[in-house]
Design a protein around this motif. Structure first.
Motif: not given
Ligand code: PMP
Length: 361
Positions: A75-77, A80, A102, A149, A151, A153, A173, A175-176, A196-197
């Motif tokens: 995951g993105a986590s 980090f 985030w 970041t 975006n 989320t 990041d 992710s979204s 997952q987005k």
């Protein structure tokens, strides 16, 4: 078969055509007699799926040769932590923009590994509703990289520009927001995203990283957190998330058929504008984010009377408009309208909102 409009922030809706193709290929992928789930990651079938997915992503995003694309787990986590482990060593220092939930988490993790300067802090009265102007920050002299970041989320706050950081690598990041529009990849040192987005199912994480940033990890960086491990092994040092990688490949093909990222940008911008216009035109709904930095992907909104929230969600659910509850830290509603949300879903939501206001406003 009843499919609903799913406004989940992630895991999120996937394109129906992609799910149908996965279904058709579930038991027998292209005459192999096996599901992709059952294939060895080192077999020629999966190797071809993996290579094609990477080639399509490179084409969609115009990723230059001197960037590696890694298909990882965690995951993105996990990124980090991986980002400071791999990048902070040059000076021991990094700059972070604090613009929402985030980026706060990214900052907390980076602090374990070095000296973090919060060069932008957009929190006001406990809320995140804007980002600084393009010239509203400076880059610390010794920063090994700048992290932001694009975006957020949860808050629905998005940068309308790419921060200029000179020679200091910019880390994002995404992710979204990844794949929601064309992107100038060479402006970045590293881009990462949980799948997952806008990419595929949860369990796959994509890292796009410039060659020269790989190979200088902090001492004692675990092999699995070292970008060199994965770059050298073509993301097959250990078993990669094979099925997610395959589904991401189907999504990339779907995006190409839709006109690529320029085509998606046009649709996404129109979808977001419809929703914000409906919110702004009404005294019953509100979105707190500065108009210049409203997210195209995640649209939070509140009702004038929050005691109607539960009724709104109940009636929306009955109209097949699902997962509209806002994040618990922000409250209200949130409509996530990633690439796979058709424009008809936004139209249906806007129509429902007007009707709910008419009967409850
Ligand atoms: N960053 C952003 C911007 C996100 O939206 C999310 C997930 N919602 C994360 C990081 C965390 O991603 P993951 O669950 O893949 O670790």
């Amino acid at each position: 078969m009843a499919r609903v409009y799913n406004f989940s922030a992630g895991p999120a809706a996937l394109p129906e055509e992609v799910l149908e193709q996965a279904q058709a290929e579930m038991l027998d992928w292209q005459g192999s007699g096996m599901s992709v789930m059952e294939m060895s990651h080192r077999g020629k079938e999966f190797m071809s799926i993996a290579a094609q997915a990477e080639a399509d992503l490179r084409e969609l995003m115009a990723i230059p040769e001197n960037y590696k694309v890694l298909f990882l787990q965690g995951g993105a986590s996990s990124q980090f932590a991986a980002i400071p482990m791999n990048l902070i060593g040059r000076t021991g220092k990094a700059d972070y923009f604090r613009t929402g939930s985030w980026s706060k988490k990214a900052i907390a993790e980076a602090k374990r590994f070095g000296d973090v300067t919060v060069s932008v802090d957009a929190e006001q009265d406990g809320k995140f509703t804007s980002v600084p102007a393009a010239d509203g920050f400076s880059v610390s002299a010794e920063a090994a990289y700048v992290h932001y970041t694009p975006n957020e989320t949860i808050e629905g706050v998005e940068f309308p520009y790419i921060p200029a950081t000179g020679d200091v690598p910019l880390v994002a990041d995404m992710s979204s927001t990844i794949l929601s529009r064309p992107l100038d990849v060479p402006r970045y040192g590293l881009i990462y995203a949980g799948a997952q987005k806008n990419i595929g199912p949860a369990g796959l994480t994509i890292v796009i990283v410039r060659d020269d940033l790989i190979g200088k990890p902090l001492d004692r960086t675990p092999a699995m957190f070292n970008y060199l491990t994965h770059a050298d092994a073509g993301s097959m040092y250990n078993t990669p998330p094979t099925y997610g990688w395959y589904l991401a490949g189907l999504v990339f093909k779907w995006l190409k058929a839709k006109g690529g990222l320029a085509g998606m940008a046009e649709i996404n911008q129109r979808k977001a504008a419809k929703l914000y216009d409906a919110i702004d035109a009404s005294a019953f709904y509100a979105n707190p984010v500065d108009t210049a930095c409203r997210s195209w992907m995640n649209v939070p909104f509140t009702l004038a009377d929050s005691s109607l929230d539960a009724e709104f969600l109940k009636q929306a659910g009955e109209a097949d408009l699902k997962t509209l509850k806002g994040h618990r830290s922000v409250g209200g509603m949130r409509a996530s309208i990633y690439n796979a949300m058709p424009e008809s879903g936004v139209d249906a939501l806007v129509e429902f909102m007007a009707e709910f206001e008419r009967t409850n406003g």
